[in-house]
Design a protein around this motif. Sequence first.
Motif, PDB file in Angstrom:
ATOM      1  N   SER A  19       0.844  -1.204   0.000  1.00 45.30           N
ATOM      2  CA  SER A  19       0.000   0.000   0.000  1.00 45.30           C
ATOM      3  C   SER A  19       0.874   1.246   0.000  1.00 45.30           C
ATOM      4  N   ASP A  21       0.420   5.804  -0.825  1.00 46.07           N
ATOM      5  CA  ASP A  21      -0.567   6.881  -0.865  1.00 46.07           C
ATOM      6  C   ASP A  21      -1.485   6.723  -2.070  1.00 46.07           C
ATOM      7  N   ASN A  22      -2.775   6.628  -1.823  1.00 52.57           N
ATOM      8  CA  ASN A  22      -3.786   6.545  -2.882  1.00 52.57           C
ATOM      9  C   ASN A  22      -3.548   5.419  -3.877  1.00 52.57           C
ATOM     10  N   GLY A  23      -3.008   4.308  -3.429  1.00 49.45           N
ATOM     11  CA  GLY A  23      -2.814   3.219  -4.382  1.00 49.45           C
ATOM     12  C   GLY A  23      -2.048   2.046  -3.826  1.00 49.45           C
ATOM     13  N   CYS A  24      -1.445   1.338  -4.738  1.00 50.28           N
ATOM     14  CA  CYS A  24      -0.745   0.109  -4.401  1.00 50.28           C
ATOM     15  C   CYS A  24       0.455  -0.047  -5.338  1.00 50.28           C
ATOM     16  N   LYS A  25       1.587  -0.423  -4.778  1.00 48.22           N
ATOM     17  CA  LYS A  25       2.768  -0.710  -5.585  1.00 48.22           C
ATOM     18  C   LYS A  25       2.811  -2.229  -5.802  1.00 48.22           C
ATOM     19  N   LYS A  61      -2.228  -2.862 -14.189  1.00 47.67           N
ATOM     20  CA  LYS A  61      -2.466  -1.470 -13.780  1.00 47.67           C
ATOM     21  C   LYS A  61      -3.739  -0.924 -14.422  1.00 47.67           C
ATOM     22  N   ALA A  64      -6.749  -2.606 -12.797  1.00 51.87           N
ATOM     23  CA  ALA A  64      -6.950  -2.186 -11.406  1.00 51.87           C
ATOM     24  C   ALA A  64      -7.498  -0.763 -11.325  1.00 51.87           C
ATOM     25  N   GLU A  65      -7.189   0.067 -12.291  1.00 51.37           N
ATOM     26  CA  GLU A  65      -7.625   1.460 -12.255  1.00 51.37           C
ATOM     27  C   GLU A  65      -9.037   1.644 -12.785  1.00 51.37           C
TER      28      GLU A  65
END
Length: 66
Positions: A19, A21-25, A61, A64-65
């Motif tokens: 996790s 900021d505002n997302g996921c790596k 990506k 997921a978006e």
Amino acid sequence: MVEGPQFFHKFSGKWSFTSIDNGCKVVFRYKYNLKPFTQILSPFVRYVMNRDMKNRLKHLKVAAEQ
């Protein structure tokens, strides 16, 4: 992968999700060993594997978006 291409002696992969900021790596790491008679293909296999993983991560990506 239970069975894969004949030129792999060993193959393993790991997905990591962190996790941020505002997302996921997302990171995908893989390790493989080629069978001895296919070592000459190593540069080509490295290129194909890198291209394939970048493509998979790009599509993940996008999905997921949505």
